[in-house]
Design an enzyme around this catalytic site. Structure first.
Site, PDB file in Angstrom:
ATOM      1  N   ASP A  16       0.820  -1.208   0.000  1.00 37.20           N
ATOM      2  CA  ASP A  16       0.000   0.000   0.000  1.00 37.20           C
ATOM      3  C   ASP A  16       0.856   1.261   0.000  1.00 37.20           C
ATOM      4  O   ASP A  16       2.077   1.195   0.123  1.00 37.20           O
ATOM      5  CB  ASP A  16      -0.968  -0.002   1.204  1.00 37.20           C
ATOM      6  CG  ASP A  16      -0.274  -0.410   2.517  1.00 37.20           C
ATOM      7  OD1 ASP A  16       0.964  -0.441   2.549  1.00 37.20           O
ATOM      8  OD2 ASP A  16      -0.984  -0.690   3.494  1.00 37.20           O
ATOM      9  N   HIS A  65      -7.420  -4.287  10.095  1.00 40.02           N
ATOM     10  CA  HIS A  65      -7.112  -4.052   8.672  1.00 40.02           C
ATOM     11  C   HIS A  65      -5.809  -4.728   8.260  1.00 40.02           C
ATOM     12  O   HIS A  65      -4.882  -4.841   9.056  1.00 40.02           O
ATOM     13  CB  HIS A  65      -7.115  -2.558   8.319  1.00 40.02           C
ATOM     14  CG  HIS A  65      -5.969  -1.750   8.817  1.00 40.02           C
ATOM     15  ND1 HIS A  65      -6.073  -0.830   9.826  1.00 40.02           N
ATOM     16  CD2 HIS A  65      -4.671  -1.702   8.420  1.00 40.02           C
ATOM     17  CE1 HIS A  65      -4.907  -0.255  10.030  1.00 40.02           C
ATOM     18  NE2 HIS A  65      -4.029  -0.768   9.193  1.00 40.02           N
ATOM     19  N   GLU A  75      -9.682  -1.460   5.192  1.00 35.07           N
ATOM     20  CA  GLU A  75     -10.376  -1.182   6.440  1.00 35.07           C
ATOM     21  C   GLU A  75     -11.642  -2.046   6.531  1.00 35.07           C
ATOM     22  O   GLU A  75     -12.070  -2.634   5.538  1.00 35.07           O
ATOM     23  CB  GLU A  75     -10.754   0.310   6.485  1.00 35.07           C
ATOM     24  CG  GLU A  75      -9.555   1.262   6.448  1.00 35.07           C
ATOM     25  CD  GLU A  75      -8.797   1.349   7.777  1.00 35.07           C
ATOM     26  OE1 GLU A  75      -8.909   0.425   8.615  1.00 35.07           O
ATOM     27  OE2 GLU A  75      -8.088   2.353   7.967  1.00 35.07           O
ATOM     28  N   ASP A 133      -7.725  -2.396  14.235  1.00 33.42           N
ATOM     29  CA  ASP A 133      -9.117  -2.657  13.839  1.00 33.42           C
ATOM     30  C   ASP A 133      -9.225  -3.841  12.868  1.00 33.42           C
ATOM     31  O   ASP A 133     -10.254  -4.056  12.251  1.00 33.42           O
ATOM     32  CB  ASP A 133      -9.750  -1.404  13.214  1.00 33.42           C
ATOM     33  CG  ASP A 133      -9.060  -0.968  11.926  1.00 33.42           C
ATOM     34  OD1 ASP A 133      -8.067  -1.606  11.509  1.00 33.42           O
ATOM     35  OD2 ASP A 133      -9.509   0.018  11.312  1.00 33.42           O
TER      36      ASP A 133
HETATM   37  C1  GLP Z   1      -0.466   0.408   8.581  1.00 36.30           C
HETATM   38  C2  GLP Z   1      -0.105  -0.426   7.354  1.00 36.30           C
HETATM   39  C3  GLP Z   1      -0.423  -1.882   7.559  1.00 36.30           C
HETATM   40  C4  GLP Z   1       0.131  -2.339   8.900  1.00 36.30           C
HETATM   41  C5  GLP Z   1      -0.523  -1.565  10.027  1.00 36.30           C
HETATM   42  C6  GLP Z   1      -0.015  -1.981  11.400  1.00 36.30           C
HETATM   43  O1  GLP Z   1      -1.756   0.859   8.587  1.00 36.30           O
HETATM   44  N1  GLP Z   1      -0.766   0.021   6.167  1.00 36.30           N
HETATM   45  O2  GLP Z   1       0.137  -2.640   6.498  1.00 36.30           O
HETATM   46  O3  GLP Z   1      -0.083  -3.710   9.073  1.00 36.30           O
HETATM   47  O4  GLP Z   1      -0.217  -0.196   9.834  1.00 36.30           O
HETATM   48  O5  GLP Z   1       1.130  -1.259  11.728  1.00 36.30           O
HETATM   49  P1  GLP Z   1       2.157  -1.655  12.844  1.00 36.30           P
HETATM   50  O6  GLP Z   1       2.878  -2.847  12.336  1.00 36.30           O
HETATM   51  O7  GLP Z   1       3.068  -0.474  12.963  1.00 36.30           O
HETATM   52  O8  GLP Z   1       1.367  -1.915  14.067  1.00 36.30           O
END
Ligand code: GLP
Length: 261
Positions: free
Chosen positions: A68, A139, A144, A137
């Site tokens: 992404d 995702h 989302e 949440d």
């Molecule tokens: C972002 C990314 C996701 C990731 C999520 C969790 O929103 N787009 O790909 O899994 O954050 O982040 P973290 O690993 O820092 O908790």
């Protein structure tokens, strides 16, 4: 069912997942890696960079596709996922920059950036191992709650919670972009192997929902239940709300020697 592996800490998770990548690259020197951002996969990228250096693994032909990107950040912004992937993955591993793709989040041409990315993924033959983190949440990527399980790469609006969660990377919450472009759940499900990592108590509900919750668009992570080869590597805290935890430990401890992760 996804295979659940509970490890003592992030370093062990990193080493275990790095081994999956090393085995893949040894078998397939031009493997296609699905790259996630966020803090979770950093343990994997660090361990993999160390292994690559140690064993002198040739990664010059390895290809990569990010999950992404934010929409509308100026080119070269340090928190754009293009910059993050370059800094955390491409440079430490010594990958070939031209072989690493990130969805194009620039406003110019954003209408066709999703289909363009899908085309590039298809032309590359699809992703061999897709690394995934998970949002609080549920995702995955930036899909989302409510995202279709059939969705392809497209522009989405971030939830307020995700913008709050990600505000730590920006000067303020208001600086977190409102829109993103993300591989869809349908895109992610086409990868040949899913490798989901999660650490800490804050992810326990999301992990339980993804692994054991009802399969529902309200819980994007639950899409992994539809995949024939999903591996979930978590620490004790992230595993703490799994109902069948004792069985997952038992199954892993008694895993047939010929089966790899
Ligand atoms: C972002 C990314 C996701 C990731 C999520 C969790 O929103 N787009 O790909 O899994 O954050 O982040 P973290 O690993 O820092 O908790």
């Amino acid at each position: 069912m996804a295979e659940i592996v509970v490890v003592s800490d992030q370093q062990s998770a990193g080493e275990l997942s790095a081994q999956i990548m090393v085995d893949l690259i040894e078998r397939t020197p031009d493997a296609v890696l699905g790259l996630a951002t966020g803090s979770t996969p950093l343990a994997l990228y660090r361990a993999l960079a160390a292994r690559v250096a140690d064993i002198g693994l040739d990664v010059s032909r390895v290809r990569g596709f990010a999950l992404d990107e934010y929409v509308g950040l100026p080119e070269g912004h340090p928190e754009s996922y293009r910059s993050v992937i370059t800094r955390e993955v491409v440079e430490p591993l010594g990958l070939t920059p031209a072989l690493i793709h990130v969805p194009n989040g620039s406003l110019d041409g954003i209408e066709h950036a999703g289909p363009d990315y899908e085309e590039a993924l298809t032309a590359a033959g699809g992703v061999d191992v897709q690394v995934l983190g998970i949002g609080t949440d549920g995702h995955i990527g930036f899909n989302e709650p409510g995202s279709s399980f059939a969705s392809a790469t497209r522009v989405k609006t971030l939830t307020e919670q995700t913008r709050r969660d990600n505000a730590r990377f920006f000067a303020s919450e208001a600086d977190v972009p409102m829109h993103c472009i993300t591989q869809g759940l349908g895109t992610i499900l086409r990868a040949r192997h899913l490798l989901l990592l999660a650490f800490g108590e804050g992810k326990a509900d999301a992990v339980a929902g993804a692994v054991e919750g009802p399969v529902s668009a309200s819980n994007p992570g639950s899409a992994i239940q539809l995949h024939p080869h999903a591996t979930v590597i978590v620490d004790e805290a992230a595993a703490s709300r799994l109902q069948n935890l004792a069985y997952y430990r038992y199954a892993y401890a008694n895993k047939p020697a010929w089966q790899t992760l």
